[in-house]
Design a protein around this motif. Structure first.
Motif, PDB file in Angstrom:
ATOM      1  N   LEU A  60       0.861  -1.177   0.000  1.00  0.00           N
ATOM      2  CA  LEU A  60       0.000   0.000   0.000  1.00  0.00           C
ATOM      3  C   LEU A  60       0.902   1.233   0.000  1.00  0.00           C
ATOM      4  O   LEU A  60       1.770   1.380   0.859  1.00  0.00           O
ATOM      5  CB  LEU A  60      -0.898  -0.013   1.243  1.00  0.00           C
ATOM      6  CG  LEU A  60      -1.634   1.262   1.625  1.00  0.00           C
ATOM      7  CD1 LEU A  60      -2.663   1.620   0.569  1.00  0.00           C
ATOM      8  CD2 LEU A  60      -2.313   1.099   2.986  1.00  0.00           C
ATOM      9  N   THR A  61       0.727   2.124  -0.983  1.00  0.00           N
ATOM     10  CA  THR A  61       1.550   3.310  -1.109  1.00  0.00           C
ATOM     11  C   THR A  61       0.699   4.567  -1.037  1.00  0.00           C
ATOM     12  O   THR A  61      -0.338   4.664  -1.694  1.00  0.00           O
ATOM     13  CB  THR A  61       2.320   3.311  -2.452  1.00  0.00           C
ATOM     14  OG1 THR A  61       3.052   2.094  -2.579  1.00  0.00           O
ATOM     15  CG2 THR A  61       3.282   4.482  -2.526  1.00  0.00           C
ATOM     16  N   TRP A  62       1.149   5.527  -0.230  1.00  0.00           N
ATOM     17  CA  TRP A  62       0.461   6.813  -0.092  1.00  0.00           C
ATOM     18  C   TRP A  62       1.085   7.836  -1.035  1.00  0.00           C
ATOM     19  O   TRP A  62       2.219   7.683  -1.474  1.00  0.00           O
ATOM     20  CB  TRP A  62       0.569   7.327   1.345  1.00  0.00           C
ATOM     21  CG  TRP A  62       0.072   6.365   2.368  1.00  0.00           C
ATOM     22  CD1 TRP A  62       0.822   5.548   3.170  1.00  0.00           C
ATOM     23  CD2 TRP A  62      -1.290   6.110   2.724  1.00  0.00           C
ATOM     24  NE1 TRP A  62       0.018   4.804   3.989  1.00  0.00           N
ATOM     25  CE2 TRP A  62      -1.285   5.128   3.750  1.00  0.00           C
ATOM     26  CE3 TRP A  62      -2.515   6.611   2.278  1.00  0.00           C
ATOM     27  CZ2 TRP A  62      -2.454   4.652   4.332  1.00  0.00           C
ATOM     28  CZ3 TRP A  62      -3.679   6.138   2.862  1.00  0.00           C
ATOM     29  CH2 TRP A  62      -3.644   5.172   3.871  1.00  0.00           C
ATOM     30  N   HIS A  63       0.367   8.912  -1.283  1.00  0.00           N
ATOM     31  CA  HIS A  63       0.875   9.964  -2.164  1.00  0.00           C
ATOM     32  C   HIS A  63       2.087  10.678  -1.586  1.00  0.00           C
ATOM     33  O   HIS A  63       2.876  11.260  -2.331  1.00  0.00           O
ATOM     34  CB  HIS A  63      -0.238  10.984  -2.461  1.00  0.00           C
ATOM     35  CG  HIS A  63      -1.187  10.512  -3.502  1.00  0.00           C
ATOM     36  ND1 HIS A  63      -2.104  11.318  -4.115  1.00  0.00           N
ATOM     37  CD2 HIS A  63      -1.366   9.285  -4.062  1.00  0.00           C
ATOM     38  CE1 HIS A  63      -2.804  10.635  -4.992  1.00  0.00           C
ATOM     39  NE2 HIS A  63      -2.386   9.397  -4.974  1.00  0.00           N
ATOM     40  N   ASP A  64       2.238  10.657  -0.268  1.00  0.00           N
ATOM     41  CA  ASP A  64       3.382  11.334   0.341  1.00  0.00           C
ATOM     42  C   ASP A  64       4.623  10.431   0.394  1.00  0.00           C
ATOM     43  O   ASP A  64       5.640  10.793   0.975  1.00  0.00           O
ATOM     44  CB  ASP A  64       3.047  11.836   1.741  1.00  0.00           C
ATOM     45  CG  ASP A  64       2.633  10.713   2.695  1.00  0.00           C
ATOM     46  OD1 ASP A  64       2.808   9.522   2.351  1.00  0.00           O
ATOM     47  OD2 ASP A  64       2.124  11.019   3.792  1.00  0.00           O
ATOM     48  N   GLY A  65       4.511   9.242  -0.198  1.00  0.00           N
ATOM     49  CA  GLY A  65       5.643   8.330  -0.253  1.00  0.00           C
ATOM     50  C   GLY A  65       5.645   7.254   0.810  1.00  0.00           C
ATOM     51  O   GLY A  65       6.442   6.314   0.758  1.00  0.00           O
ATOM     52  N   GLY A  66       4.757   7.358   1.788  1.00  0.00           N
ATOM     53  CA  GLY A  66       4.672   6.337   2.826  1.00  0.00           C
ATOM     54  C   GLY A  66       4.190   5.009   2.280  1.00  0.00           C
ATOM     55  O   GLY A  66       3.456   4.970   1.278  1.00  0.00           O
ATOM     56  N   GLU A  67       4.620   3.927   2.896  1.00  0.00           N
ATOM     57  CA  GLU A  67       4.244   2.585   2.436  1.00  0.00           C
ATOM     58  C   GLU A  67       3.831   1.700   3.608  1.00  0.00           C
ATOM     59  O   GLU A  67       4.296   1.879   4.731  1.00  0.00           O
ATOM     60  CB  GLU A  67       5.407   1.910   1.699  1.00  0.00           C
ATOM     61  CG  GLU A  67       5.724   2.508   0.349  1.00  0.00           C
ATOM     62  CD  GLU A  67       6.730   1.672  -0.416  1.00  0.00           C
ATOM     63  OE1 GLU A  67       6.962   1.981  -1.592  1.00  0.00           O
ATOM     64  OE2 GLU A  67       7.286   0.707   0.165  1.00  0.00           O
ATOM     65  N   GLU A  68       2.966   0.766   3.316  1.00  0.00           N
ATOM     66  CA  GLU A  68       2.547  -0.243   4.284  1.00  0.00           C
ATOM     67  C   GLU A  68       2.567  -1.594   3.577  1.00  0.00           C
ATOM     68  O   GLU A  68       2.204  -1.694   2.401  1.00  0.00           O
ATOM     69  CB  GLU A  68       1.130   0.016   4.796  1.00  0.00           C
ATOM     70  CG  GLU A  68       0.896   1.375   5.412  1.00  0.00           C
ATOM     71  CD  GLU A  68       1.288   1.431   6.871  1.00  0.00           C
ATOM     72  OE1 GLU A  68       1.775   0.407   7.394  1.00  0.00           O
ATOM     73  OE2 GLU A  68       1.103   2.497   7.489  1.00  0.00           O
ATOM     74  N   SER A  69       2.987  -2.633   4.281  1.00  0.00           N
ATOM     75  CA  SER A  69       2.962  -3.975   3.725  1.00  0.00           C
ATOM     76  C   SER A  69       1.716  -4.690   4.231  1.00  0.00           C
ATOM     77  O   SER A  69       1.443  -4.717   5.436  1.00  0.00           O
ATOM     78  CB  SER A  69       4.215  -4.746   4.153  1.00  0.00           C
ATOM     79  OG  SER A  69       4.174  -6.072   3.663  1.00  0.00           O
ATOM     80  N   LEU A  70       0.944  -5.244   3.310  1.00  0.00           N
ATOM     81  CA  LEU A  70      -0.271  -5.970   3.669  1.00  0.00           C
ATOM     82  C   LEU A  70      -0.083  -7.444   3.326  1.00  0.00           C
ATOM     83  O   LEU A  70       0.379  -7.784   2.233  1.00  0.00           O
ATOM     84  CB  LEU A  70      -1.476  -5.420   2.896  1.00  0.00           C
ATOM     85  CG  LEU A  70      -1.792  -3.932   3.079  1.00  0.00           C
ATOM     86  CD1 LEU A  70      -2.971  -3.536   2.203  1.00  0.00           C
ATOM     87  CD2 LEU A  70      -2.081  -3.614   4.544  1.00  0.00           C
ATOM     88  N   GLN A  71      -0.445  -8.313   4.257  1.00  0.00           N
ATOM     89  CA  GLN A  71      -0.309  -9.743   4.016  1.00  0.00           C
ATOM     90  C   GLN A  71      -1.654 -10.438   4.165  1.00  0.00           C
ATOM     91  O   GLN A  71      -2.651  -9.827   4.568  1.00  0.00           O
ATOM     92  CB  GLN A  71       0.704 -10.339   4.977  1.00  0.00           C
ATOM     93  CG  GLN A  71       0.370 -10.167   6.439  1.00  0.00           C
ATOM     94  CD  GLN A  71       1.487 -10.681   7.333  1.00  0.00           C
ATOM     95  OE1 GLN A  71       2.441 -11.295   6.891  1.00  0.00           O
ATOM     96  NE2 GLN A  71       1.351 -10.429   8.620  1.00  0.00           N
TER      97      GLN A  71
END
Length: 300
Positions: A60-71
């Motif tokens: 998951l990627t946000w417009h501000d460059g942040g990321e989250e990993s989803l499993q």
């Protein structure tokens, strides 16, 4: 029910008291397995939404460059439907992109995506106190919560089953309550915050704003509606809601604009839907609140 009994119910279960009058149900906009080098973009806010990963892993990627990993098993809730993108965590160069059913044996990332509808297409004001996303893993859910998630995943894999639409929508409706209960249990949301939103003048003002979000309400008009002086109402509203009346109304109007743009309306159509009469004023307001200029953008 007596007035005293009604007050006791409001104080004892503020979640039900606040949610029940405005929650209108759930809809799904994606239920499939993404295979290969895929990419899904959710650029425009429509309504509070969720993704459930039934198989595989994705990013998951946000417009501000942040990321989250989803499993597998993760459920992610977006209280404000913040724009974001989804893509696989790893792709082999030989894998071609394709979309198959959730029940397919093909290796991929299973995703069930939906959103929650509210009265006048505007989510509750207290959703603003939640973070931009709430990720709930399988391990973090209780037995009842996990049963609902698993039942939803199973039903979405059996699209030809009798009563499919009724069952899946009912499960998604329960899902919202369980998500919010999880937020309360993990202190992402506090009961005292919900009780604050039951403050009669503020609740009445929010009701007026949500009933006619396109109207250009003045602080004086709303203060008169709730029986307070302009200064007392302004202070009370800001203390409970966490922002000014003008800013809150601006956010409501941008939600209407986002919904219009997501439905294919022109910039002028979005302007009119959100209560503006000047295109330049609308464009400036949209960019100030959203951080980007208004545009037609495809949704996930």
């Amino acid at each position: 029910m007596t007035l005293h009994e009604s007050d006791d119910m409001l104080a004892g279960d503020p979640l039900t008291a606040l949610l029940q009058p405005v929650f209108m149900g759930s809809d799904f906009h994606h239920a499939a397995k993404q295979c290969g080098d895929w990419f899904l973009s959710h650029e425009h806010a429509i309504a509070p939404s969720f993704h459930l990963v039934t198989e595989g892993r994705c990013r998951l990627t946000w417009h501000d460059g942040g990321e989250e990993s989803l499993q597998e098993g993760d459920l992610v809730f977006f209280p404000g439907d913040t724009p974001h993108r989804l893509a696989p965590e790893y792709v082999s160069g030989s894998e071609s992109q394709q979309i198959v059913s959730l029940s397919s044996t093909t290796t991929g990332v299973g995703l069930i995506c939906g959103h929650f509808r509210f009265l006048h297409d505007v989510p509750p004001a207290w959703f603003n106190v939640l973070p931009r996303s709430v990720i709930i893993s399988r391990q973090a859910r209780g037995c009842a919560f996990d049963n609902v998630v698993e039942a939803l995943a199973e039903e979405m894999s059996e699209t030809q089953a009798i009563g499919h639409a009724l069952t899946t929508n009912a499960l998604a409706n329960v899902l919202l309550t369980l998500i919010l209960r999880h937020c309360l249990e993990t202190a992402l949301l506090e009961t005292r915050t919900l009780r604050a939103y039951l403050d009669p003048p503020v609740r009445k003002a929010l009701k007026r704003l949500h009933e006619a979000p396109q109207r250009d309400w003045t602080l004086q008009e709303l203060a008169h509606e709730v029986g307070l002086s302009r200064s007392s109402f302004s202070e009370r509203f800001h203390h409970i809601v966490g922002t000014t009346v003008a800013r809150y109304q601006g956010q409501l109007r941008m939600m209407l604009a986002d919904q219009a743009l997501a439905n294919g309306e022109s910039i002028v159509g979005a302007m009119l839907a959100s209560g503006y009469r000047s295109e330049s004023t609308f464009r400036k307001a949209y960019k100030r609140i959203r951080g980007i200029p208004p545009a037609r953008i495809k949704t996930l």
